[in-house]
Design a protein around this motif. Structure first.
Motif: not given
Lengths: 484, 481
Positions: A232-236, A197-202, A80
């Motif tokens: 912190p926005k990606d729990s993994t 992975r935040w903002g990477m379309i899953a 994104c």
């Protein structure tokens, strides 16, 4: 200038041999001139790029430049980008302007890199040939009758043709490494959890991982320095410290134990590809490495298990594309059900629909245990195979893909044949390990990639091992003649 | 035929965390549509959930409050279905491994008997948004403010046998969540919602009948009515020789009927699977102990203390404890007034709650504060006013505010305790009632007790209620000989 690596460009900018505005303009011109042959970009962000470049030059003038300030880069259209179309190469998102930046993009921006545009890909990253894009296929710069690989085919082709010095990619089952192999560049899929992975379309959340696609291991190291880290926005994402990946590039590989899985050299491997890989291994032996034959006995289960887990997660991840809030909406739906069915039916391409159907089936009541749960158990077996192997070796090497490439349309009618070409890359995602592909030879004028697989969070070691090879060889410096 | 109903409840409680369960948006009721919906709540491409730890703590609190096992490891799963107010096309919930395991709640019925209701599990999940069907000219509006509100779904065992038991269980949950301060429990605003699984079987039969699920009932009264209506409907069906089909039904309060929504065949296949975006939830013994250390006194413990230490009756204790705010109010009145707890209990449960009920107010909205009421009771205790006058002062406090002392002063309500003054009035009454005096003197001890009331009444009337009742009695007894 375009034949220079990312590192060399960074040095040239630092030495003020060229400004970022000039450099950016040079690449924008190359995109204009050459991309009609390749179709590697979906969106070129010319005005933003020039503005970012001017800001980078200003930062440098103010003494605030850092390592990669002002260096151009392209982003796979799965990340994104605020205010810029983020399509995932789907009709579904053809009208989608992302309202925020992916963490990877945010970090690149903060590091002063200049975004040239968004690269083409397989629709929602589902494919190995870049033929499932709504915007048409990408061509391989080495031979435009051939596919560039996928799903990060646009990024790979753009870097190979030097339309961008480097690019970002994502890898769910080989989507960085396989196109890197087919286009003759260096691509790294980091350990699952290394890059946010935040903002990477899953596509498939438990397998997806972003990483750098570049000309050299050194360039990839510079980019990973920027991309990696806990978010912190990606729990993994993981809390493990990020080292300076460039610091250990020149470490000796004397005594390095290389594992060669016998399963990677069996039936289905192209003879030329095998020869290139064996030659590369010999080069490593010359550099002081030792070769150990190993076994990854469950390799043959990786594709069937992957084609349960990945579509299952995808079927759920892609539910949000429903025509209600963003993206494609069909005209005049007669009721809610029609809105869903037609928006999704018209907005998704064939391969995406096929995988949503497979995944929905695999998760259905009565089938869950037989498919999804069984596949997760297979995944455990695959991971155990690698754990056992890494007890005796430092890295594992083999081919990235079973062939040097194939022609556009050649496998379009046979999805299973296409799925099988990911045999050497998929197990790495299933185990969450880092894997790297680097150019190690050619077959009929097409590049051949060597894959190096490492232990969890051993990216620095992988880059070091790749860099030493590139110090001794020049496959990575080859540029397809038409774009030189 | 003797029928028996079997009832199990699924209660959804919105947890009163500052922010939502997987995003940083504010968790507040009543804001303008879509002003509390972040990228995550909108289900934008590429967004990821991050678990709110406060929601976990509140779930653990509840688990400890109902004597339940807390799972050291629980898993968030995706429940997949399409609906416009469900932005991601799946709800993040817990399926196979919930955070709270088996527990129980003891309920008390109107006849004073108690019953233990088993709780199967309680799990964390996110709430959906709301579809708005009015004011959009043939279209629907979507408000995603509620999307992502943390919910605790509490699933009971099928242990209840009547609508009354179900309501008592629901009230017990309401009381517990308010005591634990994990939810405001406001049913009108949807902070607590209830699905009722109802089936009917012949008494003595061990096998359960086919159940129907009454969805989303939003008040104690409607829960009772809906269950009663559903039980009767099922009995009528069975007695007419028809079979019950498993389905979900809606309760229509206007018509007082339950109507089938969708059958089992039409039900969604939710395709649950572990959410790969969230790690398994690990709860350490340490974390449980930390929550336990801050656990407030719970209703059952408070009732015990009120009956033991404060010597209240079982009934009084239950009335005061049902609502934590009422219990707190009562304890403040006792502490500030110095009155016997029984006396304070009467004032709170009879006068105050009576007035609040009559005016449809909650204790939080009471115009008379605990301090004001304590000030009034103090004046009864020190004999400044009688209990009767006190009721007058209470009405004045309710209507106009101020303090008991200021009202007693300005209205001259202070009790008459001057022996001479009271004697004058007693003499006056005796002198003007020769017939009654004669009657009294002629009567036996038993009848005299009744007849003396006439004199007391007259004396109080003349003293405008201010004569000290005890002194009046003493003087009368002395003079009526």
């Amino acid at each position: 200038m375009h034949d220079k690596t990312l590192k060399q460009l960074a040095d040239a900018l630092a030495a003020r041999q060229i400004s970022s505005v000039e450099l950016t303009g040079l690449y924008l011109d190359r995109i204009k001139r050459f991309d009609p042959q390749l179709n590697s970009f979906i969106t070129v962000t010319e005005s933003q790029a020039l503005a970012q470049a001017a800001a980078a030059d200003a930062a440098r003038a103010a003494g605030k430049a850092v390592a990669l300030t002002g260096v151009p880069i392209a982003h796979k259209d799965i990340f994104c980008t605020q205010g810029v179309k983020t399509s995932c190469a789907s009709k579904m998102l053809d009208n989608f302007i992302a309202p925020y930046n992916a963490t990877v993009v945010e970090k690149m921006n903060a590091a002063g890199l200049v975004m040239l545009g968004k690269t083409n890909m397989d629709e929602f990253a589902m494919g190995s040939s870049n033929e499932s894009s709504f915007y048409g296929p990408v061509k391989n710069p080495w031979n435009t009758a051939f596919v560039p690989g996928g799903s990060s085919g646009g990024s790979a082709a753009a870097v190979a043709a030097r339309l961008a010095p480097a690019a970002t990619g994502t890898d769910t089952g080989g989507s960085i490494r396989q196109p890197a192999s087919l286009c003759g560049i260096t691509g790294l899929k980091p350990t699952y959890g290394r890059v946010s992975r935040w903002g990477m379309i899953a596509f498939a959340s438990s397998l997806d991982q972003g990483g750098p696609m570049a000309q050299t291991a050194e360039d990839a190291a510079l980019l990973l320095n920027v991309m990696a880290g806990f978010d912190p926005k990606d729990s993994t994402s993981t809390h493990i410290d990020v080292p300076d990946y460039t610091a250990t590039l020149n470490d000796s590989i004397e005594g390095l134990r290389i594992g060669l899985p016998k399963e990677f050299f069996g039936e289905g491997l192209d003879a030329d590809v095998e020869q290139c890989v064996r030659d590369a291994i010999r080069e490593y032996e010359k550099l002081g490495a030792k070769v150990v034959e190993i076994s990854l006995p469950n390799t043959h289960l990786s594709i069937p298990a992957y084609y349960v887990v990945a579509p299952a997660e995808a079927s759920s991840n892609l539910s949000r594309f429903d025509g209600v809030r963003f993206g494609y909406r069909c005209n005049d739906p007669e009721n809610l059900e029609a809105l869903y069915k037609r928006s999704r039916g018209e907005g998704f391409g064939e391969e995406v629909k096929r995988r949503i159907l497979i995944g929905t089936y695999a998760l259905s009541a009565g089938y869950y245990d037989a498919y999804y749960l069984k596949a997760q158990k297979v995944r455990r077996l695959i991971k155990n195979d690698f754990d056992a192997a890494f007890a005796n070796v430092d890295v594992i090497m083999g081919p990235t893909a079973p062939h040097a490439g194939f022609k556009l349309g050649e496998k379009a009618a046979n999805p299973v044949a296409l799925y099988l070409s990911d045999i050497y890359t998929i197990a790495v995602n299933m185990a969450g390990l880092p894997g790297l592909s680097l150019p190690a030879g050619q077959s009929n004028g097409l590049p051949v990639g060597l894959q190096i697989i490492g232990k969890h969070f051993a990216e620095a070691r992988l880059l070091n091992v790749a860099h030493r090879f590139q110090q001794a060889t020049d496959w990575h410096l080859q540029i397809p003649a038409a774009f030189a | 035929m003797q029928w028996e109903a079997v009832i199990g409840l699924e209660v959804h409680v919105q947890l009163s965390t500052q922010s939502k369960i997987f995003s940083g948006s504010a968790n507040k009721f009543g804001a303008e549509p879509n002003t509390q919906a972040s990228l995550i709540d909108l289900g934008m491409p590429g967004v990821l959930p991050v678990l709110n730890e406060d929601a976990v703590q509140k779930a653990i609190k509840f688990g400890l409050g109902i004597n339940a096992d807390i799972a050291p490891r629980s898993v968030f799963a995706r429940k997949n279905y399409f609906y416009p107010d469900l932005p991601k096309g799946y709800q993040i919930s817990q399926f196979e491994l919930p955070v709270v395991g088996k527990g129980f709640i003891d309920i008390t019925l109107d006849d004073g008997s108690t019953k233990r209701i088993g709780v199967t599990r309680a799990h964390l999940e996110e709430d959906a948004g709301k579809s708005l069907h009015e004011d959009f000219h043939g279209m629907s509006g979507i408000d995603l403010n509620r999307a992502g509100t943390p919910l605790l779904e509490i699933v009971s065992e099928p242990d209840m046998r009547s609508a009354e038991e179900a309501v008592a269980y629901l009230k017990a949950i309401h009381s517990i969540i308010r005591y634990l301060d994990i939810s405001d429990g406001n049913m009108a605003e949807g902070s607590m919602r209830c699905d009722c699984n109802v089936s009917v079987r012949l008494k003595g039969e061990e096998k359960f009948g086919t159940r129907r699920e009454v969805k989303n009932v939003n008040s104690f009264r409607f829960v009772e009515k809906a269950i009663k209506t559903e039980i009767q409907w099922q009995i009528d069906e069975l007695e007419s020789g028809r079979k019950i089909q498993q389905c979900t039904v809606l309760y229509d309060p206007a018509k007082n009927e339950t109507r089938a929504m969708r059958s089992k065949e039409e039900a969604n296949d939710y395709r649950y699977f572990p959410d790969p975006d969230l790690l398994p939830l690990e709860v350490s013994e340490d974390m449980i102990n930390r929550v336990r250390a801050h656990l407030p006194e719970l209703p059952a413990q408070k009732i015990e203390r009120f009956m033991g230490e404060l010597e209240l009756s079982d009934y009084d204790a239950r009335v005061l404890v049902a609502d934590r705010a009422v219990a707190d109010y009562f304890e403040q009145v006792v502490a500030e007034s110095g009155a016997k707890p029984k006396m304070a209990a009467n004032w709170v449960s009879v006068e105050l709650l009576g007035a609040l009920n009559k005016n449809d107010l909650s204790i939080e909205q009471s115009p008379v504060s605990a301090t004001q009421l304590a000030g009034l009771i103090k004046r009864i205790v020190d004999n400044t006013i009688s209990g009767k006058i006190a009721k007058q002062v209470f009405e004045e406090l309710w209507a106009s505010g101020g303090t008991a002392d200021s009202i007693i002063d300005s209205k001259g309500l202070k009790q008459e305790t001057d022996t001479g003054a009271i004697e004058t009035i007693v003499d006056q009454v005796i002198a003007s009632s020769p017939d009654q005096v004669a009657q009294y003197l002629a009567a036996d001890e038993g009848k005299r007790k009744k007849l003396v009331g006439y004199f007391v009444g007259q004396i109080m009337k003349l003293s405008k209620g201010k004569a000290n009742p005890q002194m009046v009695n003493d003087i009368l007894a002395r003079k009526l000989v």
